[in-house]
Structure formats: structure tokens, C-alpha cells
Design an enzyme around this catalytic site. Structure first.
Site, mmCIF file in Angstrom:
data_model
loop_
_atom_site.group_PDB
_atom_site.id
_atom_site.type_symbol
_atom_site.label_atom_id
_atom_site.label_comp_id
_atom_site.label_asym_id
_atom_site.label_seq_id
_atom_site.Cartn_x
_atom_site.Cartn_y
_atom_site.Cartn_z
ATOM 1 N N ARG A 63 10.028 5.757 -4.241
ATOM 2 C CA ARG A 63 10.716 5.757 -5.814
ATOM 3 C C ARG A 63 10.734 6.957 -6.440
ATOM 4 N NH1 ARG A 63 7.667 4.427 -8.983
ATOM 5 N NH2 ARG A 63 5.668 4.320 -8.025
ATOM 6 N N LYS A 204 10.914 -2.976 -7.757
ATOM 7 C CA LYS A 204 10.189 -2.754 -8.647
ATOM 8 C C LYS A 204 10.950 -2.654 -10.034
ATOM 9 C CE LYS A 204 6.450 -1.854 -6.657
ATOM 10 N NZ LYS A 204 5.259 -2.734 -6.916
ATOM 11 N N HIS A 223 0.033 -5.761 -10.867
ATOM 12 C CA HIS A 223 0.196 -5.207 -9.818
ATOM 13 C C HIS A 223 -0.955 -5.401 -8.910
ATOM 14 C CE1 HIS A 223 1.263 -1.080 -7.567
ATOM 15 N NE2 HIS A 223 1.900 -2.146 -6.938
ATOM 16 N N SER A 241 -1.821 2.558 -3.852
ATOM 17 C CA SER A 241 -1.362 2.955 -2.505
ATOM 18 C C SER A 241 -2.340 3.567 -1.762
ATOM 19 C CB SER A 241 0.052 3.978 -2.641
ATOM 20 O OG SER A 241 0.463 4.056 -1.106
ATOM 21 N N LYS A 245 -5.044 -2.495 -0.426
ATOM 22 C CA LYS A 245 -4.676 -3.590 -1.042
ATOM 23 C C LYS A 245 -4.135 -4.831 -0.189
ATOM 24 C CE LYS A 245 -1.471 -3.142 -4.331
ATOM 25 N NZ LYS A 245 -0.306 -3.690 -4.006
ATOM 26 N N THR A 246 -2.913 -4.504 0.609
ATOM 27 C CA THR A 246 -2.358 -5.340 1.490
ATOM 28 C C THR A 246 -3.060 -6.102 2.563
ATOM 29 O OG1 THR A 246 -0.123 -4.271 0.779
ATOM 30 C CG2 THR A 246 -0.320 -5.529 2.874
ATOM 31 N N ASP A 260 1.663 -7.996 -3.870
ATOM 32 C CA ASP A 260 1.980 -7.077 -4.636
ATOM 33 C C ASP A 260 2.231 -7.386 -6.258
ATOM 34 O OD1 ASP A 260 2.575 -4.036 -4.612
ATOM 35 O OD2 ASP A 260 4.624 -4.509 -5.092
ATOM 36 N N ARG A 324 7.652 1.699 5.803
ATOM 37 C CA ARG A 324 7.498 0.513 5.231
ATOM 38 C C ARG A 324 8.228 -0.651 6.039
ATOM 39 N NH1 ARG A 324 4.926 -0.318 0.477
ATOM 40 N NH2 ARG A 324 4.473 1.596 -0.667
#
Length: 532
Positions: A63, A204, A223, A241, A245-246, A260, A324
Site C-alpha cells: 500500500r 483496505k 483489524h 504484519s 495473526k494469520t 484480517d 502474498r
């Protein structure tokens, strides 16, 4: 207007209302195989040996937050928290840019898709996505929630995304910083994206929209990732990041709600219909669910092949570390369907503390939870320069500052209300360093992190004694199955306890200085949340 495949007069009217020129050719709601083939035909990507579409995002591999704007008008003037995160642009500049983007579609082919965001129908929004690239349309198919045939027959969009990576803005007349841009117009409910091939700008953008609209309805937008156990015990995982988390939410023993973006009303619900996971150093051994989800229909971004093959080399970071994959949720066998769950029974704040002073797990009070939520802390390494080993503290309010149109206090206050109403425990989990800072200590083992999370989820940590870790005032368990007791108190893992005390004090001071930036910049009638 040439529209294919099957369509109705309603579709024609809608596409005209969206401003697509009559000379354009519209590919409407195509299937995954159709979009994959058209992407290949257009030179947008190549196939891996597993039949997965692999595409490059071009100049931008992530981003571009400095190039995101919100139209400042009567609706947003006294609502949005203006500043570096939310930069204003004038309505006239938006309109001028919008007209030029639509005019650029004359005589061209575009891909249009009808999708939704929000698994709770009470808060779902319909989105019409207009893409220049076939693979971007496939990305939207995977990341947003697909509409049914009946829903598409009478589709009325609440929001529109117009995404043209080949279109460049003129900063002198369009009010942008440079050629690429993302602009959100809350009054017209349109998101304009141009000059960047990074697909994550679309998801996003909608997340930013929901971060303004849902809190005004009493729904906390978050988030975070979420999963649910067989007993209906929902768990939330917040983290920036690189904090896990994932990875930690994709658990074979629990159903994945989403990885997410979620809302918390009288239940937890996913905003999305897919996952957008980092794949750097991905392996079937350590992340089998994500690895197995990369199959035909998924998309890979900015990865490279093992030489003389079509086998993806997930260790290759020659393009970017931010490689990704985007795949639909149904590619994860152990998922919640629909993507909702009861109110959470456990909440985890993940941080990769490269200073090595935070414990593997600590139980937070409501007041501490609100404070750490506002802080959104992790630590990044200083970089690759020889001799530089000092970590850099990173704070992102509510673990997602880049996507928050409102002042962080508004989200923290809503979190506090939910926590007090539900009495849910909140845990601070360090997935970073122990035994010293980066360069001296070592990274926390994934097995140990999984062990402390299992201890919290199972209730084991409700039945052990705790000690207070200073200077943070954190309550740290003295025992947890699956992790050596000496690791639970980070101070005990340092050879030089005085060095630990100095480092911990410096980090605590950084927390306090960061909080002051929110406190000083509140204004606009935003009240500081009560920590009592």
C-alpha cells in the site's frame, strides 16, 4: 455497450449509471477459470506448476499510505480525524479525476463484479467493482463475499470501486501527491484507485469505509483475525504484519472465521470472503492450511520460481518481502460457514517485541487492554545496515492506524464498552524475542506461542498463580503447559538483569510518548476514553 456473458436490462442500466462509456466492453461477473485465462491472454501473469495464477503488482508492492485521500465535504468535515493518515482532497478535484478516469475507458474492455462486504446481513454493503485487470477482478472474487444469482439479478450497489492501475493522476490539477492514488468519497460512496497495481488497496479501501460507518452503529470494526472452537468459543487475534495473526488463527483444531477484518456487534462477523496471506518462507510443514489453499483460482503476488521450473520459491524475496496470496475462504477446509461466531471469549494482542522485554503471555485488565489497543505495538528491526542491531518500536493505533478515519479514542472507547459488557479476558502475547533484544536473544518458538494460546483458550491459565512484571505492571502466569517456566518471566531470561530493566524502561517511555500523540491531537469533540 457490449456486455458479456448473460446480462439483463437492469445490468445495462446499472453500468450506465456507474458511468462506464457506451463504447466500452464489459466482462460481467466472470468465473475464476475465465478470469484466469483472460489474465494469461492479456499477459498479466503466468501459471505455476500447480495451476495458480502468479502476477506482479509493478512499481508498488504494498500500500501507499501517503497517497490515500478522503474527500473533505459537509459529511466528513467534522467527522474524520484529519492528518497524515487521513489527508483531505476537495470534491471538485475528486469529480474532475473521476470524469477523466471514466473517459479513459472509451472503447476499452473492463471487468465488473458485484460483491458484498460483511457476513452479517444487517451490516453488509453491496459493492460494484470496476477493474482494468482481469486478475484484480479475480482478487475481488476471492477477497470479497460473492453474491448469489438472485442477488445479482436485482443488484443495487452501496459503494463503487473504480480501479485503473494504468491511469496516472496529474498532481498539479488533481490534488494528489504523485501519479498513484486512492481516494474515498463518503458522500458519493465511490473509491478511486489509480497508478498502482497493488490489489490490497481495494480491500483496505472498503475496510476504511466500514471503519467509519460501523462504529456509528455501535459496531466495533477490527483489524484482526478470528476463529471459533467446537464449544462456540470465539477468539480474536490482533496484530501488525509479521506478528503471526494469520498463522495463529489458522488452527486445525478451530474453525477459521476470517484472517484480517471483522466487526463486533452482538456477534463477531467477517467483512471478507477470503484471505490475503503473506507467503514469504511459506512451507507445508509450518502452515499447511495456507499452503494447501494455494490452488487453481487463488492468486500469487510478486513471487518467483525455482530456476528452470514453475515451482514457486517462497523464500525468494527478490521482488519484495511482502509476497502474498489471495484465496477464497472455502479453500480452508476448517472454516466457519457462515463466517460468524459468538461474542469473543478470548482476545489476543500479538506483538513481535524485538526488544525482548515483554512476556510470552500476560493477562490484561480492561484499562490495560484499552491502552495496549490504542498503542498497537510491535517492533521492527533497524534494517540490513552492517552493525545496526537496535530494534525500532512501531505503534499503529488499534492495530490498524492506516485504515482509521475516526480518532483512535472512538475505537478504544467502543472496545472498552464491549469488554465491560462481555467480561472477556484479553491477553498480550509476545511472538518476538526473549533472552535479550534482537542480536542477543532469540526468537520465541512458534510451539511455545501456540502453547500459551492453548493455555488461555482451554482455561488452564485461569487456574494458575500470577506475578507482576515491572515496569509494565503486567500479570504474568507462573506456569503454563508446554512452555518452560523460566521463559514466562522475560527478566529471568536475560543474563544481565540491569540491562533488562534499562531496556524495559526505554520501551515503556516510548509507549507513553506515543500515547501523548493521540491525547494531544484529540480535539474535534472527541473525548478521551475512560480507563477507570
Amino acid at each position: 455497450m457490449n456486455i458479456y456473458p448473460n446480462h439483463s436490462a437492469i445490468d445495462t442500466d446499472l453500468l450506465q449509471c456507474l458511468g462506464i462509456p457506451a463504447t466500452a466492453t464489459v466482462a460481467l461477473n466472470l468465473t475464476e477459470p475465465e478470469l484466469t485465462q483472460l489474465a494469461l491472454d492479456g499477459g498479466e501473469g503466468v501459471l505455476t506448476e500447480a495451476g495458480v495464477l502468479m502476477c506482479d503488482t509493478g512499481k508498488f508492492t504494498g500500500r501507499s499510505p501517503k497517497d490515500k485521500f478522503i474527500v473533505r465535504d459537509a459529511l466528513t468535515e467534522d467527522t474524520v480525524w484529519w492528518g497524515p493518515v487521513n489527508q483531505p482532497i476537495e470534491p471538485e478535484q475528486f469529480d474532475h479525476l473521476h470524469r477523466r478516469m471514466l473517459a479513459s475507458l472509451e472503447g476499452r474492455s473492463v471487468f465488473v463484479r458485484y460483491v458484498k462486504a460483511g457476513a452479517d446481513p444487517r451490516y453488509a454493503i453491496n459493492i460494484a467493482v470496476i477493474n482494468e485487470y482481469a486478475w484484480h477482478n479475480l482478487f475481488c472474487h476471492n477477497l470479497f463475499i460473492e453474491t448469489s444469482e438472485a442477488e445479482r439479478a436485482d443488484f443495487k450497489p452501496d459503494w463503487t470501486i473504480l480501479n485503473l492501475p494504468g491511469f496516472q493522476a496529474d498532481p498539479a490539477t488533481d490534488g494528489t501527491r504523485q501519479g498513484n492514488f486512492t481516494i474515498i468519497n463518503f458522500s458519493k460512496r465511490v473509491i478511486l484507485i489509480g497508478g498502482t497495481g497493488y490489489a490490497g488497496e481495494m480491500k483496505k479501501g472498503i475496510f476504511s469505509v466500514l471503519n467509519l460507518t460501523l462504529p456509528r452503529k455501535g459496531v466495533l470494526s477490527m483489524h484482526c483475525s478470528a476463529n471459533v472452537g467446537k464449544a462456540g468459543d470465539t477468539a480474536l487475534f490482533f496484530g501488525l504484519s509479521g506478528t503471526g495473526k494469520t498463522t495463529l488463527s489458522t488452527d486445525p483444531e478451530r474453525e477459521l472465521i476470517g484472517d484480517d477484518e471483522h466487526g463486533w456487534s452482538d456477534q463477531v462477523f467477517n467483512f471478507e470472503g477470503g484471505c490475503y496471506a503473506k507467503v514469504v518462507n511459506l512451507s507445508a510443514e509450518h502452515e499447511p492450511e495456507i499452503y494447501g489453499a494455494i490452488r487453481p483460482g487463488a492468486v500469487l503476488e510478486n513471487t518467483r520460481f525455482i530456476p528452470d521450473s514453475r515451482i514457486v520459491d517462497y523464500a525468494d524475496q527478490s521482488v519484495t518481502e511482502n509476497t502474498r496470496t489471495a484465496y477464497p475462504l472455502h479453500y480452508i477446509a476448517n472454516r466457519a460457514n457462515p463466517s460468524v461466531g459468538p461474542v469473543p471469549r478470548n482476545i489476543f494482542f500479538l506483538t513481535a517485541d524485538a526488544f525482548g522485554v515483554l512476556p510470552p503471555i500476560a493477562k490484561l485488565t480492561v484499562e490495560q487492554a484499552m491502552y495496549y489497543f490504542l498503542s498497537g505495538y510491535t517492533a521492527k528491526l533497524a534494517g540490513t545496515e552492517v552493525g545496526v542491531k537496535e530494534p525500532v518500536p512501531t505503534f499503529s493505533a488499534c492495530f490498524g492506524a492506516a485504515f482509521l478515519p475516526l480518532h483512535p479514542f472512538e475505537y478504544a472507547g467502543l472496545l472498552g464498552q464491549h469488554l465491560k459488557a462481555s467480561d472477556v479476558p484479553v491477553w498480550l502475547v509476545n511472538t518476538g524475542w526473549t533472552g535479550g533484544s534482537f542480536g542477543t536473544g532469540h526468537r520465541m518458538k512458534l510451539a511455545h506461542t501456540r502453547a500459551v494460546i492453548r493455555g488461555a483458550l482451554s482455561g488452564v491459565l485461569d487456574r494458575v498463580e500470577y506475578q507482576t512484571l515491572q515496569p509494565f505492571g503486567l500479570q504474568v502466569p507462573m506456569a503454563c503447559p508446554g512452555i518452560p517456566e523460566e521463559l514466562l518471566n522475560p527478566r529471568q531470561t536475560w543474563r544481565n538483569r540491569a540491562d533488562y530493566d534499562d531496556t524495559a524502561t526505554r520501551l515503556m517511555r516510548a509507549f507513553q510518548e506515543n500515547y501523548e500523540t493521540y491525547h494531544n491531537a484529540a480535539g474535534q469533540g472527541v473525548e478521551e476514553p475512560s480507563f477507570a
